[in-house]
Every structure is written in C-alpha cells, then in structure tokens.
Motif scaffolding. Structure first.
Motif, PDB file in Angstrom:
ATOM      1  N   THR B 118       0.825  -1.206   0.000  1.00 45.15           N
ATOM      2  CA  THR B 118       0.000   0.000   0.000  1.00 45.15           C
ATOM      3  C   THR B 118       0.859   1.255   0.000  1.00 45.15           C
ATOM      4  O   THR B 118       2.057   1.207   0.295  1.00 45.15           O
ATOM      5  CB  THR B 118      -0.901   0.071   1.245  1.00 45.15           C
ATOM      6  N   GLY B 119       0.222   2.365  -0.303  1.00 43.41           N
ATOM      7  CA  GLY B 119       0.929   3.639  -0.365  1.00 43.41           C
ATOM      8  C   GLY B 119       1.164   4.275   0.993  1.00 43.41           C
ATOM      9  O   GLY B 119       1.805   5.319   1.086  1.00 43.41           O
ATOM     10  N   VAL B 368      14.456  13.682 -10.723  1.00 38.19           N
ATOM     11  CA  VAL B 368      13.147  14.154 -11.185  1.00 38.19           C
ATOM     12  C   VAL B 368      12.597  15.154 -10.170  1.00 38.19           C
ATOM     13  O   VAL B 368      12.180  14.766  -9.084  1.00 38.19           O
ATOM     14  CB  VAL B 368      12.179  12.961 -11.346  1.00 38.19           C
ATOM     15  N   PRO B 369      12.657  16.443 -10.515  1.00 36.57           N
ATOM     16  CA  PRO B 369      12.248  17.462  -9.541  1.00 36.57           C
ATOM     17  C   PRO B 369      10.854  17.212  -8.976  1.00 36.57           C
ATOM     18  O   PRO B 369      10.597  17.507  -7.814  1.00 36.57           O
ATOM     19  CB  PRO B 369      12.294  18.764 -10.340  1.00 36.57           C
ATOM     20  N   GLN B 370       9.955  16.656  -9.794  1.00 41.21           N
ATOM     21  CA  GLN B 370       8.595  16.442  -9.316  1.00 41.21           C
ATOM     22  C   GLN B 370       8.553  15.503  -8.106  1.00 41.21           C
ATOM     23  O   GLN B 370       7.659  15.598  -7.283  1.00 41.21           O
ATOM     24  CB  GLN B 370       7.716  15.882 -10.444  1.00 41.21           C
ATOM     25  N   ASP B 371       9.544  14.613  -8.001  1.00 38.96           N
ATOM     26  CA  ASP B 371       9.568  13.712  -6.850  1.00 38.96           C
ATOM     27  C   ASP B 371       9.673  14.476  -5.534  1.00 38.96           C
ATOM     28  O   ASP B 371       9.222  14.001  -4.497  1.00 38.96           O
ATOM     29  CB  ASP B 371      10.766  12.757  -6.943  1.00 38.96           C
ATOM     30  N   ALA B 372      10.300  15.655  -5.612  1.00 38.43           N
ATOM     31  CA  ALA B 372      10.526  16.388  -4.370  1.00 38.43           C
ATOM     32  C   ALA B 372       9.217  16.791  -3.700  1.00 38.43           C
ATOM     33  O   ALA B 372       9.132  16.887  -2.473  1.00 38.43           O
ATOM     34  CB  ALA B 372      11.399  17.616  -4.627  1.00 38.43           C
ATOM     35  N   GLY B 373       8.179  17.011  -4.504  1.00 37.30           N
ATOM     36  CA  GLY B 373       6.886  17.356  -3.917  1.00 37.30           C
ATOM     37  C   GLY B 373       6.386  16.262  -2.999  1.00 37.30           C
ATOM     38  O   GLY B 373       5.987  16.504  -1.861  1.00 37.30           O
ATOM     39  N   GLY B 374       6.451  15.013  -3.470  1.00 37.04           N
ATOM     40  CA  GLY B 374       6.028  13.889  -2.644  1.00 37.04           C
ATOM     41  C   GLY B 374       6.934  13.713  -1.440  1.00 37.04           C
ATOM     42  O   GLY B 374       6.475  13.430  -0.329  1.00 37.04           O
ATOM     43  N   PHE B 375       8.227  13.917  -1.660  1.00 31.21           N
ATOM     44  CA  PHE B 375       9.198  13.797  -0.571  1.00 31.21           C
ATOM     45  C   PHE B 375       8.863  14.768   0.554  1.00 31.21           C
ATOM     46  O   PHE B 375       8.796  14.407   1.729  1.00 31.21           O
ATOM     47  CB  PHE B 375      10.590  14.087  -1.139  1.00 31.21           C
ATOM     48  N   ILE B 376       8.605  16.012   0.162  1.00 33.17           N
ATOM     49  CA  ILE B 376       8.275  17.021   1.173  1.00 33.17           C
ATOM     50  C   ILE B 376       6.945  16.690   1.832  1.00 33.17           C
ATOM     51  O   ILE B 376       6.801  16.765   3.052  1.00 33.17           O
ATOM     52  CB  ILE B 376       8.237  18.417   0.533  1.00 33.17           C
ATOM     53  N   ALA B 377       5.984  16.283   1.027  1.00 29.81           N
ATOM     54  CA  ALA B 377       4.663  15.996   1.587  1.00 29.81           C
ATOM     55  C   ALA B 377       4.734  14.873   2.612  1.00 29.81           C
ATOM     56  O   ALA B 377       4.108  14.943   3.672  1.00 29.81           O
ATOM     57  CB  ALA B 377       3.692  15.639   0.455  1.00 29.81           C
ATOM     58  N   ILE B 378       5.502  13.838   2.305  1.00 25.78           N
ATOM     59  CA  ILE B 378       5.599  12.722   3.257  1.00 25.78           C
ATOM     60  C   ILE B 378       6.389  13.151   4.492  1.00 25.78           C
ATOM     61  O   ILE B 378       6.039  12.812   5.620  1.00 25.78           O
ATOM     62  CB  ILE B 378       6.237  11.486   2.587  1.00 25.78           C
TER      63      ILE B 378
ATOM     64  N   ASP C 371       2.142  10.598  -3.110  1.00 29.53           N
ATOM     65  CA  ASP C 371       3.330  11.295  -2.607  1.00 29.53           C
ATOM     66  C   ASP C 371       4.449  10.329  -2.241  1.00 29.53           C
ATOM     67  O   ASP C 371       5.628  10.677  -2.275  1.00 29.53           O
ATOM     68  CB  ASP C 371       2.983  12.112  -1.354  1.00 29.53           C
ATOM     69  N   ALA C 372       4.047   9.111  -1.848  1.00 29.58           N
ATOM     70  CA  ALA C 372       5.065   8.163  -1.397  1.00 29.58           C
ATOM     71  C   ALA C 372       6.064   7.825  -2.492  1.00 29.58           C
ATOM     72  O   ALA C 372       7.233   7.552  -2.223  1.00 29.58           O
ATOM     73  CB  ALA C 372       4.406   6.895  -0.851  1.00 29.58           C
ATOM     74  N   GLY C 373       5.623   7.852  -3.734  1.00 22.04           N
ATOM     75  CA  GLY C 373       6.547   7.567  -4.827  1.00 22.04           C
ATOM     76  C   GLY C 373       7.695   8.557  -4.848  1.00 22.04           C
ATOM     77  O   GLY C 373       8.858   8.181  -4.946  1.00 22.04           O
ATOM     78  N   GLY C 374       7.365   9.832  -4.743  1.00 27.99           N
ATOM     79  CA  GLY C 374       8.403  10.855  -4.716  1.00 27.99           C
ATOM     80  C   GLY C 374       9.277  10.736  -3.483  1.00 27.99           C
ATOM     81  O   GLY C 374      10.497  10.885  -3.543  1.00 27.99           O
ATOM     82  N   PHE C 375       8.633  10.427  -2.366  1.00 28.51           N
ATOM     83  CA  PHE C 375       9.362  10.256  -1.114  1.00 28.51           C
ATOM     84  C   PHE C 375      10.418   9.170  -1.255  1.00 28.51           C
ATOM     85  O   PHE C 375      11.587   9.343  -0.915  1.00 28.51           O
ATOM     86  CB  PHE C 375       8.362   9.898  -0.010  1.00 28.51           C
TER      87      PHE C 375
END
Lengths: 400, 400, 400, 400
Positions: B118-119, B368-378, C371-375
């Motif tokens: 799961t996510g 991939v800069p877009q990954d940073a959004g998810g990184f920050i969100a998590i 978001d987890a993918g980017g994380f």
C-alpha cells in the motif's frame, strides 16, 4: 634482597633527573629511556647526564616513524579532535612512548616503571593505562603522587637545591614561566602564567610557527594533498614541484611550511580526564593542514549517513569486531508468556570478562578496595567544582 | 512495441491476483514470484491460480534458509530491535524477498517490478529501495499509488467484484477483520479492528502462540542456547535431550516450543518510516527467546564501553569500513594563520558520491524534480499530525 | 469561480518576475512579499517592477531584527554548525522569511503560497515545511517542480525571452556564472562554475570580505565579546572604545570588521537534505567571529559532561519538554510472570499523534499515497549515487 | 580535642552494628540514621539495638513518600533503565537516603559521615558523590576501604566474633547465602552463591513475588493506568473497581498485585561503575508494570524524532538549561582570514568551573594527587580484566 630494576621515562630535564637520583637513593637500579618523538633535544647530552647521575643504562628510542605511521596517520584518518579543537598531540604521543618503555621493561625483565608526570594531569593516566594494557604485572612508581616526595619537593626551588646538592647539572637558561611538551606533531604550553585564562599568551612562546600577522609571507601558496583510504599518501607543493610520499617527510614538510605561514595556533580551555579544566596553548602546523584537508575530502567522498555514523564513532575508540567475543551458553527458562535467561557460561575459562574472584565480596581477587577512595575523590572533582562555582546542589523536594 | 515483462511479487491472495489481471490488461507479460519465507501457504494452489489468471510463469522461491542465516541470525547478533520492542520480522523479510525478485528479473531480463504494497506503509519503501540498490534500472509499478487503480478499487468489495467478473477465485473463507503478514520469524497483525488503539486484540487472532494464561503448560522448561561469535550455534532441550545445530531447525524448534508456552506476543504502537503512527500486534516466539538469550550473554561477555558503543551502532546500519572510500586529492591553500581546502578531486571517475550532473541547476542528471513534492509531503506528515493534535505552531517572537 | 489569491515569495530577480507573470496568466491574484533579511537590494525598484508586471500588491517586510534575535542569536547560543563547517546562513533565514509570508497569507486570506525555489535544493523543503507547520491549509505552488513550467523554461535564455516578450525588465548587468543568496548573516555562492568541485572559486566572487592575503590590514585587532546565558550581549572594540549592545548593531559591526579582515570564508562540499552532495562557497564574517568566541566560553564555563550532552543535542532540534504530551490511559494486562500493555488512549481527542483516519487502510484521511513515490525516489537518491559510484550492491549470500 | 560527631548510615544489621561499635572505640560520638525507604524492618528493635551499643541518638527517617515522588516517579517518566534491563531500584534509593543523612548532619553540625558500603560496589560512589554535591565539607569514613578495618574483619565470622565479644546482639536466624537490599521499588539479591553466573537462583530467594508458574492465579487481570505529563496519576483495577491516586498507594497496590502474579523478576549480569561485572537478581513488580505502561504510551503520544532524542537523553542526566551558565567575556583576536579567542573571563568570581588554584602545578588547591593513583587503578580494572580474559594487548606495529 636482589636489587630491583626500574625503567624511568627520562627527559633530561630537572624533574626526571632528580627522580633518577631519588630512585637510586632508594637502592633501585635505574634504566633511563628517552623516547625520541621528534622533540628538539640534545639526546647525547641527556644520556651523559643520566649516566653521570648514576643510571645503569640509558636507551634513546627513536620512535618517530612509528609515531607518525601508527598514531598520527590513523588519527587523521579517523578525524580525531578533542572538544572540537585540540588535535591530541600529547595524547597520541604518550601511548607511543609507553610502548617503547614497555619494550625495554620486557627486555631487561624490569618490575617497575617510573614516570615524572604530575598527579593532576592526564599523562599519568595515559602512561599507566598503557602499562596495564601491555604488561599488567608492571608496578608503577609515580613520585609526584608519593606523599614523601611531594613534601620534599614543594616547588622548583627545592628541585634546584636538591640537584645542586647532588651534583646534578642545572640548565643555566632560566626556565620559561610555563611548561612545554614538544613532539613532531605539536608543541603544547601550559601552567605558570598561562593558568590565568584571561591573560593573552605572549608572542615569544611559540616555537614551531611564526607570527602570522607580522612575519608570514604576503602571498598564499597552494598544495595538493593526496589521500588513500583516508591516509595521507602524498603532498605536492604546486610552487616548487616537490612531492613527498614518506609519512615522516610529509609531516615534516607540512610542519615547516605551516610554521612559515603561522598556521595551527590554538589557545583553549579544555576538560581533563581527571576532572579539572585547564588552559593550553598549542601549535600544530602540519596536523592542522592535514586535518582540514581530510575533513574536506571525507564530506566529499562519503555518503551522508555513513558520515554521521563515523562522527559518532570518532569519540569512541572501541573494538568494532566485538561480537567475536560473544561465545558461550545461556540457560533460558520458558514459562507461559515469557522466557528469561537464568544462567550463563562463557565458551572457555578465559572467554568472558566476568570474574567471580574479582566481584566476590569474600575475596579480594586483585582488586584493592582502598583504590576506590581515590577513584571517587577524582570523580568528585567536577562535582566539588560545581559546588564551588554555583553553591551546593539543592536537596530535591517534592514538585508542585 | 515488444511486450514488456513485469516481475510481480505475488502472494496468491485477492490483492495481487487482481493486480496480476490488471497488469495483463495493460498488455504486460507477467512472471509471478512467490517467495517462501516460511509462511503457511498452499504454494501449489497459488501457482495454479496465477497461471489460470494468465501469468506467463510462476516461480516459487524457497528462501527460508537464506532468510534465517543471512537476515535473522545477523539481526540477533546485532541485537536489532525497533523502538525498543519490535523484532523487525517483516522488515527483515522484505529485503530477502526483494533479492529473490531481482534475481528473477535479472534472469528473465525484465524491466519492471510490481508489488501490492500500500501507499501508506513501509513495505513499498523496503521493496523499492532494495530494487534501487540491487538493480537501479528496474522500473517500479506500484498500483496502490496509481491514481486510476486507486479510483477503480476503493475497497475490498471492488476487488471481490472485479475478481468475480474476471473469473478469479475468491476464498470462501471470510476475511479476518485485520490483515496478516507471516514468515518463519513472526506473524504480524494490523489494520481493521486493530486500528483503534484502545481496543484489545481478540484472542483468536494469534496463530503461532497459545494463550499463555489458559493453554500453556503449568511447569517451566529450561533450554541451553549456545552462541558462537554472537550467532546462535546450538539449542539444547534440557528435558528431552534434543540438540539442534542447523539455523532453520533451531528457529523452527524454538518457534514450536515458544508457541507452546505462549511466548513473544507484543501489542504496540509504532512510528512508520513514512511518518504515520500505526498499531501492530506481533507474535515472535523463537525470536523473542533468542533475542533475550543473546542480550544476556552480550552484557556478560563484552566490556562496558564496547557494549555502549555497540548499542549506538545498532540503530545505524552503515558500512563501518567507510574510509576505504576516502581516496582523492585536496587542494589546500595556506595563508598566514590558517589553511583551507579550496578544491578537491576523487581518485577516479567513479570514486566519490559527488555528482556534478546531478547537482547541476542546468541539467536534470537523472533527478526528477517532481519527486521532491512527494518527498516534502511525506516528510510533512509528522508536522501535519502535530498541528492536528496540538494546533499550529506558534510564530516565534522576540524573547523577553 | 472567484479569483484566488497567491502569496509569492518575490525577490525582484528574473526567476520570480517570470513566475509572477506566469501566475497572473493562470488568473491568480498575486501579492508579492519581499522579506528584507539584510540583503543589499533596491526594494523600491523591485516593488515598482512587480506592480508593473501586474502584482495586486507588493509588501516589503523588514524582518532583520527578528532574524538576528529569534534565529541567529539562538543559533550562536546552541552552537549550530552543519557538517562541522557551515554556519547555516540560508537555513536560518528561510523560516524567518516563511513567517513573514504566512503572516501576509493570514492577513489577506490567501489560499496559495508560491516560491521560486528549485526542485533539487533544500529551500523548497524549508519553505514548505514551515508553511505546513504554521498554516497547514495553505496550498503550495512550486513552479520549478511543475512539469509544464519546467518544459517551457529549460534554461536562463527561455526566461529572458519570456521576460522580453512580456515587457519584464531584464537587468543589463550580465549574470554571474554562479548563483548568490545574501542576508545579514552570510552570502552563499553555488551552481554554475562552482559545480566542478576541483575548480578554485574566483577571488572576485566575494562581496562581504576582502582578500585576507592582499587587502586585509597588517596588524591584528582585539575585541571583547560579552555573552549572557549564551547569547551575545555586547561587543567592545578595544582600539576604538566603541561598545555595541543591540543585536542588529553588534552583528553589523562584526560583519564590517570581519569583512575588513577577510574572516569567515569557507569552501565546502555538503550533503543536502534531498540526498545530493553540493559545493558551496560561503562568507560569514560576523557569524564566524561569534561562533568561535561562544565555543571558547562554553568549554570554559560548562561541566564536561553537560558539554558532551549539549553537543549531542545540538543536532537534534526537538522539544525538550516532550513529556508534557504523555498524558493518557494504558490498559495493562497482568499474567503470571509478566505484564503488557494491550490498549491505550490519549487524554483528550487531540492529545496524541496517533491518527486512526490517517493510518487506516480503508480511508485516505488526508494522506496522498501518490506522494510516497516521490518520497521513496528522493530517499533513493543516495542509494542510486552509491550504485553509480561503486556499482550495484552485492546480493547478500550465506556467510562462511 | 572536642569529640567529633559521625552520622552513620545504620541498618540494624551485623555490619553496621560492628561499625557503630568500632567508631565508638575511636572516640567518635555517633548518630545513627535509619532511612525507611520501604524495606520490611523492625525499626524499633534496630533503634534499641543501636542505643544499647552506644549510639548517642538514633533517627528513623521515613522518606518513602519522597522516594516515590521525587525519585521513582521521575524515573518512570524518563523511562530510566540501565543496560536495557535493570530498573535502578537501589541506584534511585541511595541519593534519597543520602539526603536524609545530610539533613541530619546539617542539623547536628556533624563533620563526618560513615557508611557500611563495600569497596567493590557502586553504593560507596553513590553515597559519597551525593555528600560531595550536597555538603562538600563533610568527611567520609568508609570502614570497608580502611586497611586496618579490613584486616580485622576478613569475613563474616570475624564480625560475629567481634559482636559476641562486645555484647552486640546477633540474629539467631542463619544468614542467607546471598545479600539482600530491599526498598519499596525492588529487592535485589547478589553475592554468595549468586556469584557463579551459571547457577540458577533458588526459588526461595524471592520475597516480593510468587513463583509465576506454580503460585500465580490462572486468569489474567486488566488495569488502567493513567499518566499525566508522563507521571503516573491513577491506577484503576478493572475487576475490583478500586482507584488509587496517591503515588505511594499506587506503587504499593501495583507491588502487591504484581507480586501476586509473579511479575518483574530479572536475573542479569551487569557492569558496575567501578569497572567490575556482577550478577544480580531483582524483583520489581510494580516498577515493571509502570515502566511497560509508560513506554507504550510514550511511543503512542510522542513524535518519532522527539522520541529518538529522548532516548538519547535518557542515559545522560545533565542540566538541560546549561546555557544559563555561559556568561562572560571572551577576548577575540582578528587577523587576516581568521579570528580566534585569546583570553576569556567568567561573568563573576564564581561563574565558571575553571579553577586556577585547582589546576595550578604550584599549589594543591584542594586536589589530592594521591587520589589519582586509586582513580587510575579503578579505571584500569576493565583493562586488567580484558588482559586476563584475552591476553595482553598487542603492541601496535606498522600496518602493511
């Protein structure tokens, strides 16, 4: 009773010359060991002086190469620095010197080791823990912790008087108002006028480095320092096209160049292992250059988390292969809902650090209970200081 | 376009069966891998089921021995425990399973790896970081993070309907109101009714251990567990005179005996790597016995300070031989009074982690800069939770 | 639909001017906020420029005093330094700027916050985590992570063309081949020609400090810096008899004097939070003086073990009053030989960080699985770099 | 010379009764203090006994409430546990007892404090460091470190003979083959037959807990324990509907219930502060229940990183408000390219821990150099044990 042999860590100076004579008066045979760790010293003169006082033998041990390769280089690799500023010049030299002393003790079957370290400093700890680790049956003679010796010699004047009385040569040069410890890595200065932390150290104190402000060159110079697996492997002078690859030569070159530029002076207050705070002035020209270069390359080369872990380990000099020692049997009791160890045994007789004799309340097992008084007293130095500075701790009372 | 091959981490259950079908509908060829880490599963039935759905191939990889010897035994040796209570039963299994998946991917030249994690959980992180470390060119398909997949399957009922519609067999047994993950080290339970942390877990949940209160024997039993260099080397049952020396047999025996005594149940709230807190119930009978026995022997055998250092390292799984990588050149500038690094270069092209392409603001270099959004969100999950529980942080203002 | 308001962290430069226009084209109303943290900037010109492009309002927030007193002074007190060398000049400024942005967002009821930070750097993390902590309902617009924006603007030339096309003024001054971030604590330089770590930074880069070798005075000067409870409380120039006691004036004076002596230049490679290594050149004249003075006094004043503890805490910015939050009930089960928690409840609805909605596998609860993918991808940057530099990790195999 | 008063930490047992007589023989006036920390003891009988031997006064200090509220409760809050298993029952009691002793010493103007702790254990350290912290002018009499005392009393038989000779009552009850220390938190057992770590402790040793296997009830019971800011605030028995809210009553209730279920027995080897390993058996019924419940709630309630930080701090009992002491002046020298501290001064005379008198090589300043011998010897215990177990350390030699 046969005469016992003492190995004396001899420097040629006033203190250890008087200790030599004092030991002879106690009917010991004394072998003096002068370890050459790079200090500027007239070893021949020191040797003659000791023999004249009555030493049975004087051994000058040149341990410079080992000091650089087995102590200083690994310290650079590990990035060792004490309280964020001190590059451990004396701390690294003492074990190296101790090895030389122990080797002589082994060769000559000596039962005693004497040193001139004071009772307030870290050097006594370094010498003695090394001795316990390498040759635990060696007995230590520490005159500066001996009540009678301390009564007899209450200051430098007593030592001079004693020396003159016993024909021991006293240097004509007046003593500096501070004490000095030198080796190939650094020179340290402490005591005397430096004990007031609010007094600036005089410029004429420094011996390895010029005053960077007034006597250093007006143009910078660039070097390339190469490291291999964290150890310095070559130093290249961009200007002069010289390349050094032998550790001792590399350090010597960096010391000269660093000294020429006035690099590596620090003036700090530090915490001693025995609980005191002390003020020290250090000059470490080559070491300072190496440390900064290694630090830069390390952050460059290592993964972030590996770097964090290494910084934690840096202050902990433990055996990372510890699990090799975890061999033995555990008796485990299983009961509904839980299990617990109820007995354990190491794999062989000597295989674990638990010592039934030692811990027993009924036998001594080599432990001297009287030592605990000193242990507690020294551990209490920091507490007493706290009380002196801030008043006695308050008795805890019920929180509201 | 040639059909691409996906390696699917398949369990035989409803989720991964639907994912298998979903992948086939997207025109992938799918090779299902079932890693046998000791879970009780009808692997033959699962294989048939996958083939019937349309898998090109089904591989059952028995990795039990590797799981015990390469993952569980070192974890016992290291004393690994998460947040002081969890013995990492699932965390250790995932890398072991990942290795099996990657080996199949290598053998069949697959470009894709799909999993049913799961996510919101840690398993996705474990699978994917393993893949990045072992075969970084592998592309990940994580349906539970795919927006369309998540829209299509909003709950278990959607999966059942999809399965029935596509002729996928659905177990007649009603699903437990929690989810389960089992292997030879432990069974974990979470989700469903367990999500309320103030509800006691029902007794019928446990599968490896009996109720210690009502169904365990009334007399204790003693075992002798032998360790060699920190690794379990034999287990001896004092009562029955059985001795086990093969890792898999040792763990199996301890699991049965521990289960018989109801040992190793824990009920905890823990912090996930992705920032959530979750509640889990675990039973780890053999592991609990081994961990306690090893801990006892370790304190017994190791020097105090070595032990302290080991406890620090326990939580840091880094390469202790890090300095092997610190090779390169540093350009150092000497100026009056100081030296500093001004440039540096690693010993060879691939010899340092600095990546000019990667860090460059002008080229992407694989980042991939877009990954940073998810990184920050998590990373913000914990902050958002703090705000939810305690209100927004106050804006700092000048202290009085 | 009513027009939505965006708060834009505006600098007056090319990037944020183009972003302003791009936001306007998307029908947002934009309020530009210029936070004055001490950078040398023509705020009036920047304001005019933004209004001309179409900003609804431009607010210049002078946060210098707060920056010094609420961020820099506590950092000196705590002895904050990153990876042993970087004094955190930019890291400290971002939260201070964020507070100003959030305050405007609150005042104008804005739902959006936009910034021009790149997708590879730490600034995006700083801005967004601050926003989540202070006003979690704020939505972030990060154009440099927007796929369309990144396609449209692939380099500086695209930005210039877009500006010229839309009548946005472009500075006649050619851009430096590096980027700069300035505030009252430091100026940082990175990117461009600095990305090659083996290139020495050019002398003309530095703005706050003179070349210490060729342009600094030939005589040293002494200052007395007074600290009260670890915070700088006065600076006294021994030569000129000036005394400064206001934080902003103290730092300003130390910056001028330090700059005059060429103090506080560093050239380092560092590890970014997002997993990359980057090279930065910094000048921090006043901060360097303060940090060294504070460090000296601290070792002088504090007990050895308190000092050790403080060094550990330094890197951990946590709430030391944590136990205030540990309020609630635990249901404990007692069984023969052990007790264990089986359920727990926080003291009130919002009193704990556990979130049943959030952790639930059945509902989203505010967590976005995508978001987890980017994380994971960003966490994998370090692993991918390791693989690039040293090859793929080896699959663990049974030890011999 | 006027008779000096000694405060004796008196237990009523054989050892301290003989020490009382021995002190009287040395012409001291002795005030006996019996601290009631919850041990089961006939305090009236002990008082009579001491008066009969010749004590000037006997004071029974009931410190149970303070012990629970000021020591045990904060330890639960902090989660204190030594080497992962020991809940510090004796370690917490000693400072509480010391406070009672010091208060009597203050009231009666006594200059001496005597205790019956052995020279091999941690208790001597605890008593004496507390005394140094609270009343540093107090002189310690530690008979078990006194050479003459140790010669006179080489075993229990010598004590019994001395007692009989001087009319000191000796308990008719035969001594257990182990020693015991009891208080409201725990009972500890060590020495005697327990010194062999591979012998299982006999069942008849335990006093607070029944054998969980054979004598505990066959059904579990559930409690609800409430915490407020990490401190236990109520215990509710779900079965019997009793609620306890006073700390002493809560702990007492949990001890009885935990004892009834046989909870909280541990059998461990641990590392003493003085360098020895020892084996101890402990029963801590109520404490074990509280510790587990608090741990569960803490992970539930705290942010992950706050929790990590707290775990680090747990082992470091330092004053977190340390910066309050960093007040003073630093003289800083600015030179081209660098600045450095060259002198420093604390804000007032007592404002820093640096002590010029103490560190001086010329005066003693309260430091007794002879103590350093014991300090080093005790620090060397671990090294000597390592050498005993694994052979002498190898002399480092040049790496290849």
């Amino acid at each position: 009773m046969a005469t016992e042999t003492v190995i004396l860590a001899y420097s040629g100076g006033l203190d250890t010359s008087c200790i030599l004579k004092w030991l002879l008066d106690k009917q010991y045979e004394v072998i003096c060991v002068l370890a050459d760790v790079g200090q500027k010293e007239d070893f021949t003169a020191a040797e003659k002086k000791a023999l004249k006082i009555g030493a049975k033998k004087v051994i000058v041990a040149d341990v410079k190469q080992s000091f650089v390769e087995d102590y200083i280089w690994p310290a650079v690799q590990m990035g060792l620095v004490y309280e964020e500023r001190y590059l451990l010049g004396t701390s690294l030299a003492r074990p190296c010197i101790s090895v030389a002393l122990i080797e002589v003790a082994r060769e000559y079957g000596a039962k005693y080791l004497a040193h001139g370290a004071t009772g307030k400093g870290n050097d006594q700890v370094r010498f003695e823990l090394c001795a316990y680790a390498l040759k635990p049956d060696l007995k230590i003679i520490a005159p500066w912790r001996d009540v009678k010796f301390c009564c007899q010699f209450q200051g430098r004047q007593d030592l001079i008087a004693y020396a003159q009385q016993h024909g021991i040569e006293v240097s004509a040069k007046p003593a500096t108002p501070w004490s000095t410890d030198a080796n190939i890595l650094h020179i340290s200065y402490e005591s005397g006028i430096l004990e007031d932390p609010n007094t600036v150290a005089p410029e004429n104190l420094y011996q390895m480095t010029v005053d960077p402000m007034t006597r250093a060159p007006c143009n910078p110079i660039r070097l390339v320092i190469q490291f291999d697996r964290g150890l310095p492997s070559s130093v290249e002078d961009l200007a002069g096209r010289r390349v050094y690859t032998k550790p001792l030569e590399m350090l010597d070159f960096l010391n000269r160049l660093g000294g020429f530029y006035g690099i590596g002076r620090i003036d700090i207050v530090e915490n001693r292992f025995v609980g005191l705070k002390s003020r020290g002035v250090y000059e470490t020209p080559g070491g300072t250059i190496l440390f900064a270069a290694h630090q830069d390359l390390e952050v460059f080369a290592l993964d972030r988390e590996v770097l964090r872990t290494k910084q934690v380990l840096r202050d902990r000099m433990a055996d990372y292969l510890a699990e090799q020692r975890v061999s033995g049997k555990v008796t485990v009791e299983l009961a509904p809902g839980y299990s617990r160890a109820v007995a354990r045994k190491a794999s062989n007789n000597v295989g674990a650090l638990y010592n039934e004799q030692l811990v027993s309340m009924d036998v001594h097992g080599g432990y001297v209970p009287q030592d605990a008084g000193g242990f507690i007293a020294i551990n209490a130095v920091r507490i007493r200081e706290h009380v002196r500075a801030f008043g006695a701790y308050e008795v805890p009372t019920k929180k509201n």
